[in-house]
Design an enzyme around this catalytic site. Structure first.
Site, PDB file in Angstrom:
ATOM      1  CG  HIS A  22      21.168   3.734  19.587  1.00  0.00           C
ATOM      2  ND1 HIS A  22      21.204   1.968  19.560  1.00  0.00           N
ATOM      3  CD2 HIS A  22      19.697   4.398  19.889  1.00  0.00           C
ATOM      4  CE1 HIS A  22      19.561   2.299  20.596  1.00  0.00           C
ATOM      5  NE2 HIS A  22      19.343   3.140  20.420  1.00  0.00           N
ATOM      6  CE  LYS A  46      14.958  -0.559  28.537  1.00  0.00           C
ATOM      7  NZ  LYS A  46      14.153  -0.718  26.931  1.00  0.00           N
ATOM      8  NE  ARG A  95      12.745   4.722  18.053  1.00  0.00           N
ATOM      9  CZ  ARG A  95      12.898   3.691  18.809  1.00  0.00           C
ATOM     10  NH1 ARG A  95      12.800   2.544  18.583  1.00  0.00           N
ATOM     11  NH2 ARG A  95      12.198   4.493  20.254  1.00  0.00           N
ATOM     12  CB  SER A 133      17.742  -2.178  21.742  1.00  0.00           C
ATOM     13  OG  SER A 133      18.822  -1.596  21.217  1.00  0.00           O
TER      14      SER A 133
HETATM   15  N1  COA Z   1      17.115   4.494  16.694  1.00  0.00           N
HETATM   16  C1  COA Z   1      16.775   2.523  17.470  1.00  0.00           C
HETATM   17  N2  COA Z   1      16.589   2.477  18.375  1.00  0.00           N
HETATM   18  C2  COA Z   1      15.951   3.662  19.287  1.00  0.00           C
HETATM   19  C3  COA Z   1      16.287   5.269  19.135  1.00  0.00           C
HETATM   20  C4  COA Z   1      17.004   5.374  17.636  1.00  0.00           C
HETATM   21  N3  COA Z   1      17.143   7.036  17.124  1.00  0.00           N
HETATM   22  N4  COA Z   1      15.982   6.117  19.687  1.00  0.00           N
HETATM   23  C5  COA Z   1      15.470   5.185  20.807  1.00  0.00           C
HETATM   24  N5  COA Z   1      15.233   3.683  20.673  1.00  0.00           N
HETATM   25  C6  COA Z   1      15.402   2.639  21.034  1.00  0.00           C
HETATM   26  C7  COA Z   1      15.711   1.865  22.257  1.00  0.00           C
HETATM   27  O1  COA Z   1      16.826   0.981  21.913  1.00  0.00           O
HETATM   28  C8  COA Z   1      15.264   0.688  22.949  1.00  0.00           C
HETATM   29  O2  COA Z   1      14.907   0.453  22.306  1.00  0.00           O
HETATM   30  P1  COA Z   1      14.490  -0.981  24.263  1.00  0.00           P
HETATM   31  O3  COA Z   1      13.380  -0.472  24.562  1.00  0.00           O
HETATM   32  O4  COA Z   1      14.143  -2.467  22.603  1.00  0.00           O
HETATM   33  O5  COA Z   1      16.074  -1.288  24.689  1.00  0.00           O
HETATM   34  C9  COA Z   1      13.978   2.130  22.952  1.00  0.00           C
HETATM   35  O6  COA Z   1      14.226   3.422  22.183  1.00  0.00           O
HETATM   36  C10 COA Z   1      13.944   3.381  24.193  1.00  0.00           C
HETATM   37  O7  COA Z   1      14.637   3.085  25.148  1.00  0.00           O
HETATM   38  P2  COA Z   1      14.379   3.329  26.758  1.00  0.00           P
HETATM   39  O8  COA Z   1      15.925   2.492  27.338  1.00  0.00           O
HETATM   40  O9  COA Z   1      13.547   4.007  27.395  1.00  0.00           O
HETATM   41  O10 COA Z   1      15.554   4.808  26.185  1.00  0.00           O
HETATM   42  P3  COA Z   1      16.812   5.377  25.361  1.00  0.00           P
HETATM   43  O11 COA Z   1      17.999   4.220  25.329  1.00  0.00           O
HETATM   44  O12 COA Z   1      16.523   6.159  24.860  1.00  0.00           O
HETATM   45  O13 COA Z   1      17.620   6.181  26.742  1.00  0.00           O
HETATM   46  C11 COA Z   1      17.451   7.263  28.656  1.00  0.00           C
HETATM   47  C12 COA Z   1      16.514   7.012  27.750  1.00  0.00           C
HETATM   48  C13 COA Z   1      18.727   6.889  29.885  1.00  0.00           C
HETATM   49  C14 COA Z   1      17.880   9.245  28.088  1.00  0.00           C
HETATM   50  C15 COA Z   1      16.676   7.897  29.652  1.00  0.00           C
HETATM   51  O14 COA Z   1      15.991   7.018  30.443  1.00  0.00           O
HETATM   52  C16 COA Z   1      17.324   8.823  30.982  1.00  0.00           C
HETATM   53  O15 COA Z   1      17.358   9.959  30.458  1.00  0.00           O
HETATM   54  N6  COA Z   1      17.947   8.209  32.262  1.00  0.00           N
HETATM   55  C17 COA Z   1      18.307   8.949  33.229  1.00  0.00           C
HETATM   56  C18 COA Z   1      17.489   8.979  34.685  1.00  0.00           C
HETATM   57  C19 COA Z   1      15.829  10.387  34.373  1.00  0.00           C
HETATM   58  O16 COA Z   1      17.750  11.743  34.197  1.00  0.00           O
HETATM   59  N7  COA Z   1      14.904  11.103  34.608  1.00  0.00           N
HETATM   60  C20 COA Z   1      14.121  11.926  33.994  1.00  0.00           C
HETATM   61  C21 COA Z   1      14.136  12.145  32.494  1.00  0.00           C
HETATM   62  S1  COA Z   1      12.670  13.077  32.478  1.00  0.00           S
END
Ligand code: COA
Length: 167
Positions: A22, A46, A95, A133
């Site tokens: 991140h 989650k 990724r 994560s």
């Molecule tokens: N490096 C390391 N890890 C990464 C990463 C990176 N560049 N990008 C994503 N990850 C990991 C995260 O740590 C997470 O790991 P985990 O599942 O083991 O916890 C995983 O990838 C995916 O994370 P997730 O929680 O699914 O998504 P996110 O943290 O990337 O965030 C939001 C997603 C919150 C931005 C998205 O769900 C959102 O916009 N939510 C708001 C509601 C909304 O608007 N919905 C409509 C969107 S279409």
């Protein structure tokens, strides 16, 4: 060409906890944008190990010398949060191919909700492409080192949470 005054972007995520993956995306986004708002998503089916305050505190420590980084939280739709902040660029890291499919779907959905929103993708540094994560939490829980995956302040906090000292 005139430089846009508000050349800011949002890096949104759950960040439970933030990893070097991140941080790498945010640092590289700072080379393109004047400021980055880290938007910590508070609605998470989650369930999170770290509270918002804890996630904010570790980001504040990591970016303590970078005034161009703001840390905030949001609930509900990301596009609505972006509209309220007057920012129309979202930065996401990719990724793997699996990430690409998920990110494509999210960026198309976000554009359907608000056609002013652009999502900019940054390819994750190869050495971080396997980090998530959940993997970080599992490794620390099983006694492994987080040295190559998370900032020391995150590892310390994670250990405090996973191995609470009995009083
Ligand atoms: N490096 C390391 N890890 C990464 C990463 C990176 N560049 N990008 C994503 N990850 C990991 C995260 O740590 C997470 O790991 P985990 O599942 O083991 O916890 C995983 O990838 C995916 O994370 P997730 O929680 O699914 O998504 P996110 O943290 O990337 O965030 C939001 C997603 C919150 C931005 C998205 O769900 C959102 O916009 N939510 C708001 C509601 C909304 O608007 N919905 C409509 C969107 S279409």
């Amino acid at each position: 060409m005139a430089v846009k005054q508000n050349n800011c972007a949002i890096c949104a995520g759950t960040f439970d906890p933030p990893s070097f993956g991140h941080i790498n995306i945010i640092e590289r986004a700072l080379k393109v944008f004047d400021c980055i708002t880290i938007a910590i998503a508070l609605d998470n089916a989650k369930g999170c190990l770290f509270s918002f305050e804890e996630r904010k505190a570790v980001f504040s420590e990591i970016f303590k010398d970078e005034p161009r980084v703001k840390i905030d939280s949001f609930r509900g739709l990301l596009v609505e949060y972006a509209r309220q902040k007057g920012i129309n660029v979202l930065v996401r890291g990719i990724r793997t191919v699996a990430d690409y499919e998920y990110e494509l779907q999210m960026s198309l959905a976000n554009r359907m909700l608000n056609s002013n929103i652009e999502t900019i993708f940054i390819m994750t540094e190869g050495r971080y492409s396997h980090i998530s994560s959940s993997i970080v939490k599992q490794i620390i829980k099983l006694g492994g080192s987080g040295r190559d995956m998370i900032h020391p302040c995150v590892e310390e906090k994670l250990k405090e949470k996973l191995f609470p000292k009995s009083k």
